[in-house]
Design a protein around this motif. Structure first.
Motif, mmCIF file in Angstrom:
data_model
loop_
_atom_site.group_PDB
_atom_site.id
_atom_site.type_symbol
_atom_site.label_atom_id
_atom_site.label_comp_id
_atom_site.label_asym_id
_atom_site.label_seq_id
_atom_site.Cartn_x
_atom_site.Cartn_y
_atom_site.Cartn_z
ATOM 1 N N ARG A 363 15.166 32.290 73.349
ATOM 2 C CA ARG A 363 13.999 32.808 74.070
ATOM 3 C C ARG A 363 14.405 33.653 75.268
ATOM 4 O O ARG A 363 13.583 34.192 75.970
ATOM 5 N N LYS B 46 12.479 45.140 70.139
ATOM 6 C CA LYS B 46 11.486 44.288 69.472
ATOM 7 C C LYS B 46 12.132 43.569 68.282
ATOM 8 O O LYS B 46 11.836 42.396 68.003
ATOM 9 N N ASN B 170 6.030 45.886 62.115
ATOM 10 C CA ASN B 170 6.004 46.935 63.143
ATOM 11 C C ASN B 170 6.064 48.343 62.518
ATOM 12 O O ASN B 170 6.913 49.156 62.861
ATOM 13 N N ASP B 207 1.318 43.032 64.341
ATOM 14 C CA ASP B 207 1.124 42.305 65.597
ATOM 15 C C ASP B 207 2.331 41.406 65.844
ATOM 16 O O ASP B 207 2.471 40.339 65.249
ATOM 17 N N LEU B 208 3.206 41.865 66.724
ATOM 18 C CA LEU B 208 4.445 41.109 66.950
ATOM 19 C C LEU B 208 4.234 39.850 67.785
ATOM 20 O O LEU B 208 5.163 39.082 67.993
ATOM 21 N N ASP B 209 3.013 39.674 68.290
ATOM 22 C CA ASP B 209 2.729 38.422 69.007
ATOM 23 C C ASP B 209 2.513 37.265 68.041
ATOM 24 O O ASP B 209 2.457 36.121 68.454
ATOM 25 N N ARG B 210 2.358 37.588 66.772
ATOM 26 C CA ARG B 210 2.109 36.540 65.780
ATOM 27 C C ARG B 210 3.278 36.431 64.804
ATOM 28 O O ARG B 210 3.121 36.458 63.594
#
Lengths: 483, 216
Positions: A363, B46, B170, B207-210
């Motif tokens: 992380r 990313k 992405n 959606d890279l948050d998921r």
């Protein structure tokens, strides 16, 4: 409308025609139909009653068997309790009787001392001589005036007498003091003797209490031997209580085993691999489970060897020497497994920390996971639990024994109750079939009410007025036969 | 006695089969293709985050490989890092750390490629994962999906991705896509058609948050 259209029920005329045809058919087939319904209802009724009767017989047999088993188990348990009570009373008597010679000797010593003191206190001090009166008499003699010599002699006698009196008084006082001292010493001996007697009394009271307990057990045992209903009720109630209590304790033990499992399942993956499966079970999980089950087995054997439980008669029947060897072996294995578990619990904590550190690294948080300075507390707690839980699980043997013994009774009670309820239900269904037969016959007649009514009218016109109608009594007969 | 022998043998065989300790097909194989062409190299940070998330999610026995997409991607040389995690959790953690270091080193040193051979990369991924034979095979394509082949490279062959899960991640819009969005749609549909005709399943996650949805 063609004739073929009448086969298809798409018009009121066709419906009406079919109704008339069916009504007539039912009217002509009335008595055979009634008999068929009646026979069917009677057959079902009898079959149900027969089955219910069989079930009740089975229930009675089962109940009798349960009663036998329950009484036998109760007798055995009571014998065990009485045996243990006798062992206790034997130990108490041995212990107390072993002290008896000492007690007797001490009491004898006390008595001797008391006797000696008593003897010594009996010595009467010398009675004061009659000096007083003599001195008084001498003192009262008037000295002649004309003879001073006599006066001097009397005076000397008087002085001598007073001296002798003083000496006698002193001796008397000394002797009295000695007597008092002896009596004072007697008090101590007496108290000591009283204490000894109180000890004897308390021991005797304890023995009497134990004998009262044994008396109660013997009374219960006699009740069981008489195979009375009271004994059965008492044992059933006791079994049910034992069952629920043992289930409760076993649930707690299962909770302990689950915690134990989670303590060692993760580090087990380090030993046997984390990705091998048997069926859908991970080998690491199975290995952890096996360790816990082996610990429980060792605990069972330990309890058996100590004769705390009696699940395996073979172990109970072993010679004492072998039994003691078995105790040490099982205890050794249990300790080894507990040590292994403590090690695995430690390994678990290390793995957890490593995993946390890796996750933190991934992380991008660096080595934040290592900042906790109180980690040693959880590590120590886990190790402690890993070591203690195997020994705690040893005691599962006691509720397990109660569970196994009471399960037989509980299953018997449940089964007999179930059979009785099933028999009652079958009887109810049988009666229902009988009444349903009557109802169907009535419904049958309701459907063909029109031809029946016409028949009655025709017969009323043809028959003489006094004669009763013919068919109602047949219907009544059919119904009577059903009831 | 002879009558019971076949039953006993069958029971023994069943027990031995059950106790063989063979790995059940529950392992996962993940192959990530990183587009390093042109301006897409700016998206590599990313990709790094994605790799870290995947590393955190993968477990003992799983296989993971990261390869770059460049001029000719059908080559082992394009594999940046590869690992099959050990059965011991402690070793797996060490492997994860090492893998991460390798990826960091690659991202620091990467140079943009002149061409983009996505098809070659997928073929290489299919070959790698078929060889590893995990229980679940996933090819991740971190790219804008704009294939740009060097002259002479033949890639108009069908993809053999039967049983593979192909996920495009992405998929950024190009300048030309902004002018004509149909180009973007057609590009996505074209890849979906190729993957699905090859027997694979197709998904797009932008959606890279998921990221948790990637491996289910």
């Amino acid at each position: 409308m063609s004739f073929a259209d009448l086969y298809v029920l798409n018009s009121p005329v066709a419906w009406l025609l079919w109704f008339v045809v069916l009504t007539l058919a039912m009217y002509f087939a009335r008595w055979p139909a009634h008999r068929t319904i009646m026979s069917l209802a009677r057959a079902l009724h009898r079959a149900m009653r027969l089955t219910a009767r069989s079930l009740l017989l089975l229930q009675e047999q089962l109940q009798a068997r349960n009663r036998e088993v329950l009484l036998a188990a109760g007798r055995e348990a009571k014998e065990r309790i009485i045996e243990r009570e006798f062992e206790r009373i034997d130990a108490a008597v041995r212990r107390d009787l072993a002290e008896c010679p000492t007690l007797h000797r001490r009491l004898t010593e006390q008595a001797t001392a008391l006797e000696e003191d008593h003897e010594q206190s009996k010595d009467v001090p010398p009675t004061p001589p009659g000096w007083v009166k003599a001195v008084q008499a001498v003192a009262e003699i008037e000295s002649p005036r004309d003879d001073p010599m006599v006066g001097q002699i009397l005076e000397a006698v008087h002085v001598s007498l007073i001296k002798a009196q003083d000496q006698a008084r002193a001796e008397f006082r000394t002797a009295t003091r000695a007597r008092h001292e002896h009596l004072k010493k007697m008090m101590g001996y007496w108290r000591s003797a009283l204490q000894l007697l109180a000890q004897v009394e308390s021991k005797v009271t304890r023995l009497i209490q134990r004998t009262q307990i044994i008396d109660r057990h013997i009374a219960d045992y006699e009740e069981i031997l008489r195979q009375s209903d009271r004994a059965e009720r008492m044992l059933t109630s006791s079994s049910l209580v034992q069952f629920f209590v043992s289930v409760f304790v076993l649930c707690i033990a299962v909770g302990g085993a689950v915690i134990n499992f989670h303590l060692i399942a993760r580090p087990m993956a380090e030993m046997v691999g984390g990705n091998n499966f048997i069926g859908s079970w991970r080998i690491a999980d199975i290995a952890a489970l096996v360790i816990i089950l082996v610990e429980i087995s060792m605990g069972l054997f330990l309890m058996e060897s100590l004769r705390i439980t009696r699940l395996f008669p073979v172990i109970g029947a072993l010679p004492d020497k072998w039994r003691v060897i078995m105790v040490w072996i099982t205890l050794g294995l249990l300790t080894s497994l507990a040590t292994v578990e403590a090690g695995l619990a430690y390994m678990r904590e290390i793995l957890l920390q490593d995993e946390l550190a890796t996750s933190a690294l991934l992380r991008g948080e660096g080595g934040a996971a290592f900042g906790n300075q109180f980690v040693w507390i959880t590590t120590a707690a886990q190790m402690g639990m890993g070591f203690i839980l195997p020994f705690a699980l040893t005691f599962v043997a006691i509720p397990l024994e109660s569970f196994v013994h009471s399960l037989r009774t509980v299953l018997g009670v449940v089964l007999t109750t179930g059979l009785r309820m099933l028999a009652a239900l079958l009887r109810l269904v049988g009666d229902g079939c009988r009444y349903l037969g009557g109802l169907l016959i009535d419904l049958y007649d309701v459907i063909i009410f029109l031809p029946l009514w016409l028949e009655q009218q025709v017969k009323a016109h043809l028959a003489p007025p006094a004669q009763p109608v013919s068919h109602p009594h047949k219907t009544a007969k059919v119904k009577e036969s059903l009831s | 006695m002879n009558r019971w022998r076949p039953i006993a043998l069958a029971a023994l065989a069943l027990a031995l089969a059950g106790c063989s300790g063979e790995a059940a097909p529950t392992t996962r194989g993940v192959y990530l293709l990183m587009d390093t062409s042109g301006t897409y190299t700016q998206e590599l940070d990313k990709a790094q985050a994605l790799i870290n998330a995947l590393l955190a999610k993968l477990d003992t026995g799983d296989s993971f490989a990261v390869a770059r997409v460049d001029t000719g991607s059908f080559s082992e040389k394009d594999i940046v890092a590869r690992v099959t995690f050990d059965e011991r959790p402690s070793t797996t953690n060490q492997q994860k750390r090492k893998f991460r270091e390798e990826i960091d080193r690659f991202v620091r040193q990467v140079t943009p490629a002149a061409y983009t051979d996505i098809t070659g990369g997928i073929l290489q991924a299919a070959e790698y994962l078929t060889e590893k034979a995990p229980g679940r095979k996933t090819i991740l394509i971190f790219s804008d999906l704009k294939e740009d082949l060097k002259e002479g490279y033949l890639r108009d062959l069908p993809l053999t991705v039967d049983g593979f899960e192909v996920i495009a991640i992405n998929v950024t819009k190009l300048r030309s896509d902004n002018v004509d969005p149909r180009e973007y749609m057609i590009r996505l549909e074209d890849w979906q058609r190729r993957v699905e005709s090859g027997g694979g399943s197709w998904r797009v996650i932008n959606d890279l948050d998921r990221l948790d949805r990637i491996l289910g």
